[in-house]
Scaffold this motif. Structure first.
Motif, PDB file in Angstrom:
ATOM      1  N   ALA A  20       1.087  -7.770  19.813  1.00 40.36           N
ATOM      2  CA  ALA A  20       1.063  -6.827  18.431  1.00 40.36           C
ATOM      3  C   ALA A  20       0.173  -5.673  18.717  1.00 40.36           C
ATOM      4  N   THR A  21       0.151  -4.550  17.843  1.00 33.80           N
ATOM      5  CA  THR A  21      -0.742  -3.415  18.268  1.00 33.80           C
ATOM      6  C   THR A  21      -2.247  -3.522  17.360  1.00 33.80           C
ATOM      7  N   ARG A  22      -1.796  -3.936  16.128  1.00 34.32           N
ATOM      8  CA  ARG A  22      -2.716  -3.826  15.165  1.00 34.32           C
ATOM      9  C   ARG A  22      -2.474  -5.188  14.031  1.00 34.32           C
ATOM     10  N   VAL A  23      -3.288  -5.620  13.455  1.00 36.65           N
ATOM     11  CA  VAL A  23      -3.401  -6.519  12.296  1.00 36.65           C
ATOM     12  C   VAL A  23      -3.717  -5.874  11.002  1.00 36.65           C
ATOM     13  N   LEU A  24      -3.142  -5.679  10.146  1.00 39.05           N
ATOM     14  CA  LEU A  24      -3.444  -4.922   8.836  1.00 39.05           C
ATOM     15  C   LEU A  24      -3.491  -5.670   7.821  1.00 39.05           C
ATOM     16  N   VAL A  25      -4.598  -5.561   6.874  1.00 41.44           N
ATOM     17  CA  VAL A  25      -4.774  -6.579   5.511  1.00 41.44           C
ATOM     18  C   VAL A  25      -4.339  -5.497   4.435  1.00 41.44           C
ATOM     19  N   ARG A  26      -3.426  -5.913   3.546  1.00 39.07           N
ATOM     20  CA  ARG A  26      -3.254  -5.211   2.375  1.00 39.07           C
ATOM     21  C   ARG A  26      -4.312  -5.336   1.390  1.00 39.07           C
ATOM     22  N   ARG A  58     -11.929   5.823   7.633  1.00 36.79           N
ATOM     23  CA  ARG A  58     -11.035   6.908   8.372  1.00 36.79           C
ATOM     24  C   ARG A  58      -9.448   6.657   7.715  1.00 36.79           C
ATOM     25  N   PHE A  59      -8.894   7.598   6.673  1.00 37.05           N
ATOM     26  CA  PHE A  59      -7.533   7.258   6.326  1.00 37.05           C
ATOM     27  C   PHE A  59      -6.480   7.837   7.329  1.00 37.05           C
ATOM     28  N   ARG A  60      -5.580   6.876   7.671  1.00 37.34           N
ATOM     29  CA  ARG A  60      -4.330   7.256   8.181  1.00 37.34           C
ATOM     30  C   ARG A  60      -3.249   7.282   7.409  1.00 37.34           C
ATOM     31  N   VAL A  61      -2.780   8.458   7.047  1.00 34.43           N
ATOM     32  CA  VAL A  61      -1.566   8.677   6.119  1.00 34.43           C
ATOM     33  C   VAL A  61      -0.265   8.915   6.496  1.00 34.43           C
ATOM     34  N   THR A  62       0.854   8.311   5.963  1.00 34.91           N
ATOM     35  CA  THR A  62       2.267   8.702   6.407  1.00 34.91           C
ATOM     36  C   THR A  62       2.898   8.761   5.024  1.00 34.91           C
ATOM     37  N   THR A  63       3.832   9.774   4.810  1.00 32.32           N
ATOM     38  CA  THR A  63       4.624   9.696   3.546  1.00 32.32           C
ATOM     39  C   THR A  63       5.950   9.782   3.995  1.00 32.32           C
ATOM     40  N   ARG A  64       6.931   9.387   3.272  1.00 36.18           N
ATOM     41  CA  ARG A  64       8.255   9.335   3.253  1.00 36.18           C
ATOM     42  C   ARG A  64       9.147   9.477   2.010  1.00 36.18           C
ATOM     43  N   ARG A  65       9.774  10.408   1.674  1.00 37.85           N
ATOM     44  CA  ARG A  65      10.528  10.840   0.427  1.00 37.85           C
ATOM     45  C   ARG A  65       9.429  10.754  -0.652  1.00 37.85           C
ATOM     46  N   SER A  66       8.067  11.023  -0.512  1.00 31.73           N
ATOM     47  CA  SER A  66       7.275  11.019  -1.446  1.00 31.73           C
ATOM     48  C   SER A  66       6.920  12.432  -2.105  1.00 31.73           C
ATOM     49  N   ARG A  67       6.760  12.365  -3.719  1.00 30.18           N
ATOM     50  CA  ARG A  67       6.331  13.680  -3.868  1.00 30.18           C
ATOM     51  C   ARG A  67       5.066  14.103  -3.684  1.00 30.18           C
ATOM     52  N   LEU A  68       4.235  13.237  -3.175  1.00 29.71           N
ATOM     53  CA  LEU A  68       2.842  13.520  -2.684  1.00 29.71           C
ATOM     54  C   LEU A  68       2.968  13.402  -1.047  1.00 29.71           C
ATOM     55  N   TRP A  69       3.444  14.589  -0.735  1.00 28.81           N
ATOM     56  CA  TRP A  69       3.745  14.779   0.839  1.00 28.81           C
ATOM     57  C   TRP A  69       2.587  15.199   1.873  1.00 28.81           C
ATOM     58  N   VAL A  96      -2.585   4.284   4.866  1.00 29.01           N
ATOM     59  CA  VAL A  96      -1.899   4.223   3.878  1.00 29.01           C
ATOM     60  C   VAL A  96      -0.596   4.935   3.843  1.00 29.01           C
ATOM     61  N   ARG A  97       0.594   4.114   3.451  1.00 27.37           N
ATOM     62  CA  ARG A  97       1.695   4.551   3.579  1.00 27.37           C
ATOM     63  C   ARG A  97       2.605   4.522   1.996  1.00 27.37           C
ATOM     64  N   ALA A  98       3.129   5.769   2.113  1.00 29.17           N
ATOM     65  CA  ALA A  98       3.925   6.001   0.941  1.00 29.17           C
ATOM     66  C   ALA A  98       5.289   6.168   1.148  1.00 29.17           C
ATOM     67  N   VAL A  99       6.152   5.320   0.610  1.00 28.87           N
ATOM     68  CA  VAL A  99       7.565   5.618   0.574  1.00 28.87           C
ATOM     69  C   VAL A  99       8.103   5.809  -0.893  1.00 28.87           C
ATOM     70  N   GLY A 100       8.648   6.932  -1.048  1.00 29.45           N
ATOM     71  CA  GLY A 100       8.831   7.357  -2.497  1.00 29.45           C
ATOM     72  C   GLY A 100       7.334   7.435  -3.272  1.00 29.45           C
ATOM     73  N   ASN A 101       7.212   6.961  -4.248  1.00 33.13           N
ATOM     74  CA  ASN A 101       6.169   6.983  -5.142  1.00 33.13           C
ATOM     75  C   ASN A 101       5.291   5.617  -5.011  1.00 33.13           C
ATOM     76  N   ARG A 102       5.652   4.877  -4.055  1.00 27.44           N
ATOM     77  CA  ARG A 102       5.151   3.592  -3.922  1.00 27.44           C
ATOM     78  C   ARG A 102       4.063   3.590  -2.663  1.00 27.44           C
ATOM     79  N   PHE A 103       2.894   3.338  -2.981  1.00 25.20           N
ATOM     80  CA  PHE A 103       1.569   3.559  -1.968  1.00 25.20           C
ATOM     81  C   PHE A 103       1.231   2.042  -1.324  1.00 25.20           C
ATOM     82  N   THR A 104       1.017   1.894  -0.261  1.00 18.49           N
ATOM     83  CA  THR A 104       0.662   0.626   0.222  1.00 18.49           C
ATOM     84  C   THR A 104      -0.828   1.080   0.889  1.00 18.49           C
ATOM     85  N   VAL A 105      -1.949   0.462   0.681  1.00 17.66           N
ATOM     86  CA  VAL A 105      -3.218   0.669   1.177  1.00 17.66           C
ATOM     87  C   VAL A 105      -3.584  -0.665   1.871  1.00 17.66           C
TER      88      VAL A 105
END
Length: 333
Positions: A20-26, A58-69, A96-105
């Motif tokens: 693994a590279t990282r373990v993330l907790v939702r 420190r926020f690392r944000v990626t978005t895909r097909r999101s209105r908030l791009w 922080v990952r956004a797919v469409g309008n669905r955000f996961t932190v």
């Protein structure tokens, strides 16, 4: 990979996972189609379990097909929702990952990437990540009770990972984890997991013969230095020599695995024809390692046919952004 873990399992994942590279907790999931929606959702997030006083996010944000791009604008809104926080000190990575309008932190439980074991400081050309070496060992179905040979060892990553596995050393042993700075950190639970790691190491069987070879004496010197830091330099047999001179370990103990990451055309040299190198590896492997298995990480599958036609794909990955395959198979007697 998404799963549910107890606190103890979370700690164990960080300590024991080798690939693994990282373990993330939702932390939260929510929908936001506007910055007003984002700010409202962010205001309701409970950061108390994850951010101690004096620790910034420190926020690392990626978005895909999101209105908030706009990634930076999203990160700025989330930072503002935390209120006043110190700068220049300890940081907690928040993904922080956004797919469409669905955000996961999610908060990062690991800190430095888990492939950074702490021992690989001396590197040869095109070094292999420790997690990739561990993945190769697993995908090639190496039995830690059987011999292992890397005839083009470079920085020694494959041989060192094999030695650590064979001696029962946890992948994250001795390195700090981000979770240890959380307000919800449970020292007793962590101590229990570390005790389990110590028990596994104490009960590990005698390691098998592990041989690391490279034609470059400087690479062997670097590999030995890395193995010294990892605490396994004495577990590995070291040699300097060409592929054509390769022989099994001094105390072979039966068939094992010949596993290596040979040079790739565009990785180390301009255009040179590598077919002769691969063909020599194949000839030596068949003649001197009959009954063993072989695994090679290649960027050009056609080159692997010079070693042995019909090798099977065991793993597909993209180290350094370039597609590669681990091909494995038996060496006939």
């Amino acid at each position: 990979v998404t799963c549910r873990l107890t606190t103890r399992q979370l700690y164990a994942a960080n300590l024991f996972l080798r690939c693994a590279t990282r373990v993330l907790v939702r932390v939260a999931r929510f929908e936001a189609s506007s910055f007003a929606d984002l700010e409202g959702a962010a205001a309701g997030l409970d950061w108390a379990p994850w951010l101690a006083p004096g620790v910034s996010a420190r926020f690392r944000v990626t978005t895909r097909r999101s209105r908030l791009w706009h990634d930076k604008a999203i990160a700025d809104r989330l930072t503002e929702s935390l209120g006043s926080r110190p700068t220049g000190g300890a940081e907690q990575l928040v993904v922080v990952r956004a797919v469409g309008n669905r955000f996961t932190v999610s908060v990062d439980a690991s800190g430095a990437p888990l492939h950074e074991r702490g021992w690989r400081q001396a590197t040869a050309r095109a070094p292999l990540r420790e997690s990739v070496a561990a993945g190769m060992l697993a995908a090639a179905r190496w039995d830690p009770a059987t011999p292992l040979v890397d005839p083009m060892c470079g920085s020694g990553t494959i041989a060192i990972e094999a030695a650590l596995v064979a001696t029962g050393v946890a992948a994250g042993s001795g390195r700090p984890m981000a979770l240890q700075s959380w307000p919800c950190y449970e020292p007793g639970t962590w101590a229990s997991v570390v005790a389990e790691a110590d028990r596994r190491r104490a009960e590990a069987a005698e390691p098998p013969p592990i041989l690391a070879v490279d034609r470059d004496d400087g690479a062997v010197t670097s590999a030995r230095a890395n193995a010294e830091r990892a605490g396994v330099v004495g577990v590995i047999e070291w040699r300097t020599g060409a592929i054509s001179d390769l022989l099994p370990p001094s105390s072979s103990g039966g068939p094992g695995l010949l596993l290596t990451n040979p040079p790739w055309g565009g990785r180390l040299s301009a255009a040179g024809d590598l077919r002769n190198l691969y063909a020599t590896l194949g000839r030596v492997a068949r003649e001197r390692f009959a009954g063993w298995r072989i695994g090679v990480l290649v960027a050009e599958r056609a080159l692997a046919r010079q070693i042995r036609p019909g090798l099977s794909e065991a793993l597909r990955l993209e180290p350094g952004g370039r597609r590669a395959w681990l091909l494995t198979g038996p060496l006939g007697r």
